[in-house]
Design a protein around this motif. Structure first.
Motif, PDB file in Angstrom:
ATOM      1  N   THR A   1      -0.293  -5.106   5.843  1.00 15.73           N
ATOM      2  CA  THR A   1      -0.089  -4.395   4.720  1.00 15.73           C
ATOM      3  C   THR A   1       1.145  -5.359   4.003  1.00 15.73           C
ATOM      4  O   THR A   1       1.867  -5.677   4.644  1.00 15.73           O
ATOM      5  CB  THR A   1       0.572  -2.956   4.730  1.00 15.73           C
TER       6      THR A   1
ATOM      7  N   THR B   1       1.500  -2.155  -3.256  1.00 18.10           N
ATOM      8  CA  THR B   1       1.208  -2.375  -2.037  1.00 18.10           C
ATOM      9  C   THR B   1      -0.269  -2.873  -1.772  1.00 18.10           C
ATOM     10  O   THR B   1      -1.115  -2.450  -2.510  1.00 18.10           O
ATOM     11  CB  THR B   1       1.342  -1.125  -0.898  1.00 18.10           C
TER      12      THR B   1
ATOM     13  N   ALA C   1      -3.494  -3.854   1.257  1.00 19.44           N
ATOM     14  CA  ALA C   1      -3.791  -3.774   2.460  1.00 19.44           C
ATOM     15  C   ALA C   1      -4.958  -4.663   2.789  1.00 19.44           C
ATOM     16  O   ALA C   1      -6.146  -4.554   2.052  1.00 19.44           O
ATOM     17  CB  ALA C   1      -3.964  -2.456   3.046  1.00 19.44           C
TER      18      ALA C   1
END
Length: 88
Positions: free
Chosen positions: A52, A60, A62
């Motif tokens: 992440t 953010t 991932a």
């Protein structure tokens, strides 16, 4: 403004990511590692799992790594080397 560090993620055949981050969370041998700016020098193996990334704006992302790898951190520069390509 949060303090940033630079991350490069490489697989065996290409550069997957390069940029400045607020934080990084990666799957280490004994659990997930949280990395912020000014982290102590570190070299460790990584296991398959979710990586992440939190960028300078707070967004953010991932990455789903299906392979083992290595993480090295020295002087606000982090490098992840993955055995094979990842999936987003």
């Amino acid at each position: 403004m949060p303090k940033l560090f630079h991350l490069t993620i490489l697989s065996s055949d290409k550069k997957i990511f390069e940029g400045d981050l607020q934080s990084l969370v990666a799957p280490g041998e004994i659990g997930y590692l949280g990395i912020l700016a000014d982290h102590a020098p570190l070299m460790t193996t990584l296991l398959p799992g979710k990586i992440t990334l939190k960028d300078a704006s707070g967004k953010t992302t991932a990455l789903d790594s299906k392979t083992n790898g290595f993480l090295e951190i020295i002087k606000n520069r982090a490098t992840i080397l993955l055995d094979q390509e990842h999936r987003t």
